[in-house]
Design a protein around this motif. Sequence first.
Motif, PDB file in Angstrom:
ATOM      1  N   MET A   1       0.739  -1.228  -0.038  1.00 37.59           N
ATOM      2  CA  MET A   1       0.163   0.094  -0.019  1.00 37.59           C
ATOM      3  C   MET A   1       0.814   1.222  -0.057  1.00 37.59           C
ATOM      4  SD  MET A   1      -2.823   1.049   2.764  1.00 37.59           S
ATOM      5  CE  MET A   1      -3.470   2.546   2.858  1.00 37.59           C
ATOM      6  N   ALA A   2       0.600   2.211  -0.938  1.00 35.54           N
ATOM      7  CA  ALA A   2       1.172   3.474  -1.049  1.00 35.54           C
ATOM      8  C   ALA A   2       0.944   4.458   0.417  1.00 35.54           C
ATOM      9  CB  ALA A   2       0.932   4.320  -2.123  1.00 35.54           C
ATOM     10  N   ASP A   3       1.859   5.076   0.689  1.00 35.61           N
ATOM     11  CA  ASP A   3       1.669   6.134   1.664  1.00 35.61           C
ATOM     12  C   ASP A   3       0.817   7.105   1.185  1.00 35.61           C
ATOM     13  OD1 ASP A   3       3.321   4.581   3.165  1.00 35.61           O
ATOM     14  OD2 ASP A   3       4.969   5.844   2.697  1.00 35.61           O
ATOM     15  N   ILE A   4       0.025   7.774   2.138  1.00 39.31           N
ATOM     16  CA  ILE A   4      -0.993   8.803   1.708  1.00 39.31           C
ATOM     17  C   ILE A   4      -0.799  10.249   2.409  1.00 39.31           C
ATOM     18  CG2 ILE A   4      -3.458   9.341   1.788  1.00 39.31           C
ATOM     19  CD1 ILE A   4      -3.724   6.237   1.783  1.00 39.31           C
ATOM     20  N   ILE A  33      -1.412  11.696  -3.056  1.00 44.16           N
ATOM     21  CA  ILE A  33      -2.013  13.028  -2.384  1.00 44.16           C
ATOM     22  C   ILE A  33      -3.563  13.221  -2.579  1.00 44.16           C
ATOM     23  CG2 ILE A  33      -2.020  15.399  -2.324  1.00 44.16           C
ATOM     24  CD1 ILE A  33       1.306  15.116  -3.278  1.00 44.16           C
ATOM     25  N   TYR A  34      -4.276  13.143  -1.721  1.00 38.84           N
ATOM     26  CA  TYR A  34      -5.916  13.589  -1.836  1.00 38.84           C
ATOM     27  C   TYR A  34      -6.046  14.427  -1.030  1.00 38.84           C
ATOM     28  CZ  TYR A  34      -5.551   8.417  -3.116  1.00 38.84           C
ATOM     29  OH  TYR A  34      -5.132   7.295  -3.777  1.00 38.84           O
ATOM     30  N   GLY A  35      -7.475  15.158  -1.270  1.00 38.61           N
ATOM     31  CA  GLY A  35      -7.767  16.079  -0.451  1.00 38.61           C
ATOM     32  C   GLY A  35      -8.578  15.514   0.891  1.00 38.61           C
ATOM     33  N   ILE A  36      -8.592  16.148   1.902  1.00 37.68           N
ATOM     34  CA  ILE A  36      -9.061  15.507   3.085  1.00 37.68           C
ATOM     35  C   ILE A  36     -10.715  15.383   2.935  1.00 37.68           C
ATOM     36  CG2 ILE A  36      -9.804  16.322   5.519  1.00 37.68           C
ATOM     37  CD1 ILE A  36      -7.231  17.407   5.647  1.00 37.68           C
ATOM     38  N   GLN A  40     -11.519   9.332  -0.766  1.00 38.47           N
ATOM     39  CA  GLN A  40     -10.414   8.413  -0.154  1.00 38.47           C
ATOM     40  C   GLN A  40     -10.025   9.134   1.194  1.00 38.47           C
ATOM     41  OE1 GLN A  40     -10.499   9.774  -3.287  1.00 38.47           O
ATOM     42  NE2 GLN A  40      -9.724   8.314  -4.613  1.00 38.47           N
ATOM     43  N   GLY A  41     -10.082  10.466   1.248  1.00 36.76           N
ATOM     44  CA  GLY A  41      -9.636  11.182   2.350  1.00 36.76           C
ATOM     45  C   GLY A  41     -10.531  10.952   3.593  1.00 36.76           C
ATOM     46  N   VAL A  42     -11.722  10.841   3.194  1.00 36.48           N
ATOM     47  CA  VAL A  42     -12.614  10.763   4.377  1.00 36.48           C
ATOM     48  C   VAL A  42     -12.677   9.435   4.956  1.00 36.48           C
ATOM     49  CG1 VAL A  42     -15.224  10.412   4.902  1.00 36.48           C
ATOM     50  CG2 VAL A  42     -14.371  12.246   3.593  1.00 36.48           C
ATOM     51  N   THR A  43     -12.258   8.501   4.107  1.00 36.79           N
ATOM     52  CA  THR A  43     -12.061   6.865   4.443  1.00 36.79           C
ATOM     53  C   THR A  43     -10.686   6.726   5.419  1.00 36.79           C
ATOM     54  OG1 THR A  43     -13.252   6.043   2.384  1.00 36.79           O
ATOM     55  CG2 THR A  43     -11.712   4.457   3.524  1.00 36.79           C
ATOM     56  N   VAL A  44      -9.898   7.408   4.987  1.00 34.51           N
ATOM     57  CA  VAL A  44      -8.671   7.446   5.707  1.00 34.51           C
ATOM     58  C   VAL A  44      -8.672   8.027   7.248  1.00 34.51           C
ATOM     59  CG1 VAL A  44      -6.329   8.426   5.795  1.00 34.51           C
ATOM     60  CG2 VAL A  44      -7.052   7.245   3.660  1.00 34.51           C
TER      61      VAL A  44
END
Length: 116
Positions: A1-4, A33-36, A40-44
Amino acid sequence: MADILLIDAHCVLCNRFGSFLTKRLSKRGGLRIYGIDSEQGVTVVGGLPESLKEIDSMYLIRAGHPFVRSAASIRLLLYMRWYYAMWYPFAWLFPLPLRDGIYRLVSRYRHRLFGE
């Protein structure tokens, strides 16, 4: 898994920082890189400990461990080309209260200074 890396996608400063970082990533990559507020951001963020969910900061998830504020910023040097990455050990010489104080100050006024 890649770092985020999660950034505030509604912030001009954060978006410019994301663009700056993307252009200087090393060839081995491994950082997404994702937006919060993105899916994806909400999941993380949903998977983070409660104490970290409400922090107004960028989040770096590196090898499954979350980092915020200046600790995340400094660790981002490791993803960049060698002439940036070489500064990684020296960046830790600045005391944590000073680093995070500056980070919080910029974070608090970023929308006012750099726009929405």
